[in-house]
Design a protein around this motif. Structure first.
Motif, short mmCIF file in Angstrom:
data_model
loop_
_atom_site.label_atom_id
_atom_site.label_comp_id
_atom_site.label_asym_id
_atom_site.label_seq_id
_atom_site.Cartn_x
_atom_site.Cartn_y
_atom_site.Cartn_z
N SER A 82 0.83 -1.20 0.00
CA SER A 82 0.00 0.00 0.00
C SER A 82 0.87 1.25 0.00
N PRO A 83 0.32 2.40 -0.43
CA PRO A 83 1.09 3.64 -0.38
C PRO A 83 1.63 3.95 1.02
N ALA A 84 0.82 3.66 2.04
CA ALA A 84 1.27 3.91 3.41
C ALA A 84 2.45 3.02 3.78
N MET A 85 2.39 1.74 3.36
CA MET A 85 3.49 0.84 3.66
C MET A 85 4.75 1.23 2.90
N VAL A 86 4.60 1.62 1.63
CA VAL A 86 5.76 2.06 0.85
C VAL A 86 6.46 3.22 1.55
N LYS A 87 5.67 4.14 2.06
CA LYS A 87 6.25 5.30 2.75
C LYS A 87 7.00 4.87 4.01
N LYS A 88 6.39 3.96 4.79
CA LYS A 88 7.04 3.49 6.02
C LYS A 88 8.34 2.75 5.71
N VAL A 89 8.33 1.92 4.67
CA VAL A 89 9.52 1.16 4.32
C VAL A 89 10.64 2.09 3.86
N LEU A 90 10.28 3.14 3.13
CA LEU A 90 11.29 4.11 2.70
C LEU A 90 11.92 4.81 3.90
N VAL A 91 11.11 5.10 4.90
CA VAL A 91 11.65 5.71 6.12
C VAL A 91 12.67 4.76 6.75
N SER A 92 12.33 3.47 6.79
CA SER A 92 13.26 2.48 7.35
C SER A 92 14.53 2.38 6.52
N LEU A 93 14.38 2.39 5.19
CA LEU A 93 15.56 2.34 4.33
C LEU A 93 16.43 3.57 4.55
N GLY A 94 15.80 4.72 4.73
CA GLY A 94 16.56 5.92 5.04
C GLY A 94 17.33 5.79 6.34
N GLY A 95 16.72 5.11 7.33
CA GLY A 95 17.41 4.87 8.60
C GLY A 95 18.60 3.95 8.42
N ILE A 96 18.43 2.92 7.58
CA ILE A 96 19.53 1.99 7.30
C ILE A 96 20.70 2.71 6.65
N LEU A 97 20.40 3.52 5.63
CA LEU A 97 21.47 4.24 4.92
C LEU A 97 22.10 5.30 5.82
N GLY A 98 21.28 5.95 6.65
CA GLY A 98 21.84 6.94 7.57
C GLY A 98 22.80 6.31 8.55
N ASP A 99 22.45 5.13 9.07
CA ASP A 99 23.34 4.41 9.99
C ASP A 99 24.62 3.99 9.27
N ALA A 100 24.47 3.58 8.00
CA ALA A 100 25.65 3.17 7.22
C ALA A 100 26.58 4.35 6.98
N VAL A 101 26.02 5.52 6.74
CA VAL A 101 26.85 6.73 6.56
C VAL A 101 27.64 7.02 7.82
N GLU A 102 26.98 6.92 8.98
CA GLU A 102 27.66 7.19 10.24
C GLU A 102 28.78 6.19 10.51
N ARG A 103 28.64 4.97 9.98
CA ARG A 103 29.66 3.94 10.16
C ARG A 103 30.74 4.00 9.08
N GLY A 104 30.63 4.93 8.15
CA GLY A 104 31.63 5.06 7.09
C GLY A 104 31.50 4.02 6.00
N ASN A 143 23.15 9.45 1.89
CA ASN A 143 21.85 8.87 2.17
C ASN A 143 20.89 9.36 1.10
N SER A 144 20.74 8.59 0.05
CA SER A 144 19.94 9.03 -1.09
C SER A 144 18.46 9.12 -0.76
N VAL A 145 17.99 8.34 0.21
CA VAL A 145 16.59 8.44 0.62
C VAL A 145 16.33 9.82 1.21
N ARG A 146 17.23 10.28 2.05
CA ARG A 146 17.08 11.61 2.65
C ARG A 146 17.12 12.68 1.56
N ASP A 147 18.05 12.56 0.62
CA ASP A 147 18.14 13.54 -0.47
C ASP A 147 16.84 13.58 -1.27
N MET A 148 16.29 12.40 -1.54
CA MET A 148 15.07 12.31 -2.34
C MET A 148 13.87 12.89 -1.58
#
Length: 410
Positions: free
Chosen positions: A127-149, A154-159
């Motif tokens: 659903s659109p709501a689920m897609v949005k929630k999953v993107l938020v989670s993916l953004g969290g994953i990429l953000g954590d990866a950025v902090e770990r080098g 974080n392309s999700v954040r940029d988008m």
């Protein structure tokens, strides 16, 4: 940055490859091999820009989205996030991310790849709501990866930064405003419900109607936090869906809510028969020592579940009071089967908000928006306005306009 051709003979067959040599952002010499010169040139051009901008991560220094997701969950556990939040992260990773992009390197997660991932989720029936929630989670994953080098961007954040205004407008259009009689019980419906409330659910529902507390706050409420003499409830803790006690959702969630006489009198009577919980200790005669602890416990004095409150308290009470909708079905005796008009406990919180907002002439408290925010425990006044701003009385209604016209024109 250099691109060179390498040739050699293997098993009597001449072979060739193209090697890109470059220094990464840390000054480490790197090499990458390609079968075609075109691919090598493309990589060299892209990598040259990334190195100069300081956003390049070599493949061997990165990890997959699946691996990064597990690290992200570990980070959340280390930060002491609630169990429900951790479980949601695990579900998003397992059921919505791993199968689609789990093997992709986080350093390669560009905006086009994320857009493609969105399309895949929609095509798979999310659903659109689920897609949005999953993107938020993916953004969290990429953000954590950025902090770990492990990634530099974080392309999700940029988008989402580019989409933010558009998404908010679309979300508002889809959700619409909370409507009295649709999402919020009307005062007439509340007056109909109150006389029908009975049994051990009565004090809970009456308290919710006239305090606007969240379900988690009601479930975690202790008698020590109820001041019957001062006619107030102090919200100091909440119980999550797994029964773990913790602090309220935000700093603003810790608040004192004034309660009217109907709640005071109901709780005073309820206290006399409220189930006590076993302390695990015994008295001199060997009898278990019981104590009053939770205000709205289950039969053993322990935490009540949210599902029980909704399914055994709220919905039956609404149906009994006639605040219901015909399902179009009949029971074995031919009687119509009715369902509750409002299916969530949050509807009573919405009513309380509207009661705080309504004019005194209409039976409300007519509180200013700041007071409404404080009583509801919203983290910001903007949240209160975004949710309930349209319910506040307007200063330009028909009667006031008519009076202004008469004053102006004589």
């Amino acid at each position: 940055m250099s691109v060179r051709k390498r040739t050699w003979t293997g098993h009597g067959v001449q072979k060739e490859a193209w090697i890109v040599t470059y220094f990464d952002t840390k000054g480490v010499k790197r090499q990458k091999t390609f079968a075609k010169k075109r691919d090598a040139d493309t990589f060299a051009s892209k990598t040259d820009v990334e190195v100069r901008e300081g956003i390049h991560i070599a493949d061997r220094d990165s990890i997959t989205v699946k691996q990064a997701g597990k690290l992200w969950i570990t980070t959340g556990e280390g930060e002491g996030l609630e169990r429900s939040t951790i479980e949601q992260r695990k579900r998003h990773l397992k059921f919505h991310i791993e199968d689609f992009i789990g093997d992709k390197l986080v350093s390669k997660m560009t905006v086009p790849l994320i857009r493609e991932f969105e399309d895949q989720l929609r095509e798979a029936g999310r659903s659109p709501a689920m897609v949005k929630k999953v993107l938020v989670s993916l953004g969290g994953i990429l953000g954590d990866a950025v902090e770990r080098g492990l990634a530099m961007r974080n392309s999700v954040r940029d988008m989402r930064q580019r989409r933010n205004g558009k998404e908010k407008r679309q979300e508002k259009r889809q959700k619409g405003k909370l409507k009295v009689g649709v999402h919020i019980p009307t005062p007439a419906e509340i007056r109909t419900i109150l006389p029908t409330l009975e049994g051990h659910w009565r004090p809970l529902l009456i308290t919710d109607i006239f305090s606007g507390m969240r379900s988690s706050e009601l479930r975690g409420l202790r008698w020590v936090d109820v001041d019957l003499e001062g006619r107030a409830i102090n919200v100091c803790q909440r119980a999550d869906e797994y029964g773990k006690i913790g602090r309220p959702k935000s700093e603003a969630g810790e608040r004192t809510i004034p309660i009217p006489p109907i709640v005071v009198n109901t709780l005073r009577e309820w206290r006399l028969v409220c189930p006590r919980r076993d302390t695990g200790k015994v008295d001199d005669a060997g009898n278990p020592i019981m104590e009053l602890h939770y205000v709205f416990p289950n039969g053993k004095g322990n935490l009540e579940s949210h599902a029980n409150i909704v399914n055994r308290a709220l919905k039956p009470a609404l149906v009994k009071a006639g605040v219901s909708i015909d399902t179009g079905k009949v029971d074995k005796d031919g009687n119509p089967i009715m369902r509750a008009k409002y299916t969530g406990l949050h509807s009573l919180r919405h009513f309380y908000a509207s009661w705080c907002i309504n004019r005194k002439a209409d039976g409300g408290l007519e509180l200013p928006v700041k007071s409404v925010q404080e009583r509801l425990g919203h983290s910001s006044i903007q949240m209160t306005l975004d949710t309930y701003g349209h319910l506040f009385p307007r200063g330009d209604d028909a009667d006031e306009l008519a009076a202004a016209e008469r004053s102006l024109l004589g």
